[in-house]
Design a protein around this motif. Structure first.
Motif, PDB file in Angstrom:
ATOM      1  N   ARG A   1     -11.090  -5.517   7.238  1.00  0.00           N
ATOM      2  CA  ARG A   1     -10.645  -5.559   5.849  1.00  0.00           C
ATOM      3  C   ARG A   1     -11.641  -4.815   4.960  1.00  0.00           C
ATOM      4  O   ARG A   1     -12.855  -5.002   5.075  1.00  0.00           O
TER       5      ARG A   1
ATOM      6  N   TYR B   1      -3.232   0.917  -3.970  1.00  0.00           N
ATOM      7  CA  TYR B   1      -2.609  -0.407  -4.009  1.00  0.00           C
ATOM      8  C   TYR B   1      -3.073  -1.138  -5.268  1.00  0.00           C
ATOM      9  O   TYR B   1      -4.057  -0.763  -5.899  1.00  0.00           O
TER      10      TYR B   1
ATOM     11  N   ILE C   1      -7.866  -4.475   1.345  1.00  0.00           N
ATOM     12  CA  ILE C   1      -6.764  -4.054   2.187  1.00  0.00           C
ATOM     13  C   ILE C   1      -7.174  -4.219   3.649  1.00  0.00           C
ATOM     14  O   ILE C   1      -8.291  -3.843   4.032  1.00  0.00           O
TER      15      ILE C   1
ATOM     16  N   PRO D   1       0.819  -1.220   0.000  1.00  0.00           N
ATOM     17  CA  PRO D   1       0.000   0.000   0.000  1.00  0.00           C
ATOM     18  C   PRO D   1       0.852   1.270   0.000  1.00  0.00           C
ATOM     19  O   PRO D   1       1.901   1.332   0.640  1.00  0.00           O
TER      20      PRO D   1
ATOM     21  N   CYS E   1      -2.036  -4.324   4.935  1.00  0.00           N
ATOM     22  CA  CYS E   1      -1.574  -5.241   3.894  1.00  0.00           C
ATOM     23  C   CYS E   1      -2.713  -5.561   2.934  1.00  0.00           C
ATOM     24  O   CYS E   1      -3.893  -5.516   3.294  1.00  0.00           O
ATOM     25  N   VAL E   2      -2.328  -5.879   1.705  1.00  0.00           N
ATOM     26  CA  VAL E   2      -3.296  -6.201   0.659  1.00  0.00           C
ATOM     27  C   VAL E   2      -3.594  -7.697   0.704  1.00  0.00           C
ATOM     28  O   VAL E   2      -2.685  -8.530   0.802  1.00  0.00           O
TER      29      VAL E   2
END
Length: 347
Positions: free
Chosen positions: A89, A50, A81, A37, A75-76
């Motif tokens: 999420r 992202y 994300i 990201p 985090c993806v």
């Protein structure tokens, strides 16, 4: 009227409205956006960009509305994300699609998903205070040079500038500054306004102070597509070489007093130059062009805002330009219809 009867001019500068322009804004090259990201500071807030597992680039609001964590530190997962704080999420559409410790996701758990445009090997996001979706008639046009192997890749430089972005836009109609600041006095100068497009057509002659060849002619057609993205078709003679280039001048408002300026250059390859020579020439050309932009920056960061400029007959149509630019700061229904017709002004 005698000189004694003429009152000194008082500069007027109204407070800047806490509102950002409706339109496309540049935020990077496609290669810069990965599954790690990336934080974007813009429009008085933060966003996160992202690349999902489907290969698409997504941009969301940058703060988790649960407890305020910054999503660029998360985090993806797939096309979503995950927040680094409580691991909520968020999907590419902005809706929360998972909370590890919850039995039920709150129905209102949604953040803004920003429209993204990839064109000319560049990335843009759409901003509108009314949250409208972009229409095809106000898009960024495709440049043929971006699909032509005879042209270089983009070289893009980024500068943070501490002023309101209107100071940058004024250059479209500021004929006189080309001689005093860039040392290429305008021999011919025309502005054209039509809809969301503003164009500057200029033929300049370099003097001995120029970053480029003295006495050489420079011909440019610079076009803003909306409030924040300009492409310039540039033709010059440098070191005896005829040089064709495309400049990109785009900006992202960080807030009302600061913006990021993205200056990009793409150059047509010169016959007879090796790949190594061509890259060296491009870097030198970009450096010289950047120094020319830096001359503007030095002025912008040390000047004051003037809403009532005292203009003379050698200046360009600066007030008309500002009226054109203002259309991006009002609701779409309030845009004056006069900008739909073509207006051409030669100075």
């Amino acid at each position: 009227m005698s000189k004694e009867q003429i009152a000194p001019i008082k500069i007027i500068a109204a407070p800047i409205e806490d509102r950002y322009a409706r339109g496309w804004h540049y935020f990077g090259l496609p290669a810069e956006i990965t599954n790690q990201p990336k934080r974007i500071s813009g429009f008085g807030t933060r966003l996160v960009a992202y690349r999902g597992e489907d290969g698409q680039v997504y941009v969301l609001d940058g703060y988790c509305p649960h407890m305020g964590a910054e999503l660029s530190r998360g985090c993806v997962e797939g096309n979503s994300i995950r927040c680094p704080f409580h691991e909520w999420r968020w999907g590419a559409d902005g809706f929360c699609d998972d909370i590890p410790y919850a039995k039920r996701i709150p129905p209102k758990a949604r953040i803004k998903s920003w429209p993204v445009l990839e064109v000319n090997d560049q990335l843009f996001i759409w901003h509108d205070p009314e949250d409208s979706r972009p229409s095809d008639d106000i898009t960024i046009p495709n440049l043929e040079a971006c699909d032509d192997d005879e042209w270089s890749e983009w070289v893009v430089r980024r500068t943070t500038i501490s002023t309101n972005c209107r100071e940058l836009i004024d250059n479209v109609s500021d004929k006189a500054h080309f001689g005093s600041i860039h040392h290429s006095a305008a021999a011919e100068f025309t502005n054209v306004f039509e809809g969301h497009v503003a164009t500057q057509i200029m033929r300049g002659i370099n003097d001995e102070r120029s970053e480029f060849d003295a006495s050489a002619e420079m011909i440019s057609v610079a076009t803003y597509y909306g409030p924040a993205v300009m492409y310039v078709d540039m033709k010059q003679t440098i070191q005896g070489q005829h040089v064709e280039s495309i400049w990109m001048n785009a900006h992202m408002p960080i807030d009302t007093d600061n913006f990021e300026l993205f200056f990009g250059v793409k150059i047509k390859k010169i016959a007879g130059m090796s790949e190594v020579e061509g890259k060296a020439f491009l870097e030198a050309y970009v450096d010289a062009s950047q120094r020319a932009f830096d001359e503007d920056v030095a002025i912008w960061e040390n000047k004051t805002r003037v809403d009532n400029p005292v203009l003379c007959d050698g200046d360009g149509p600066i007030n008309m330009l500002r009226q054109w630019y203002q259309q991006f700061y009002v609701n779409k229904a309030d845009v004056p219809t006069k900008w739909q017709s073509r207006r051409e002004i030669k100075v």
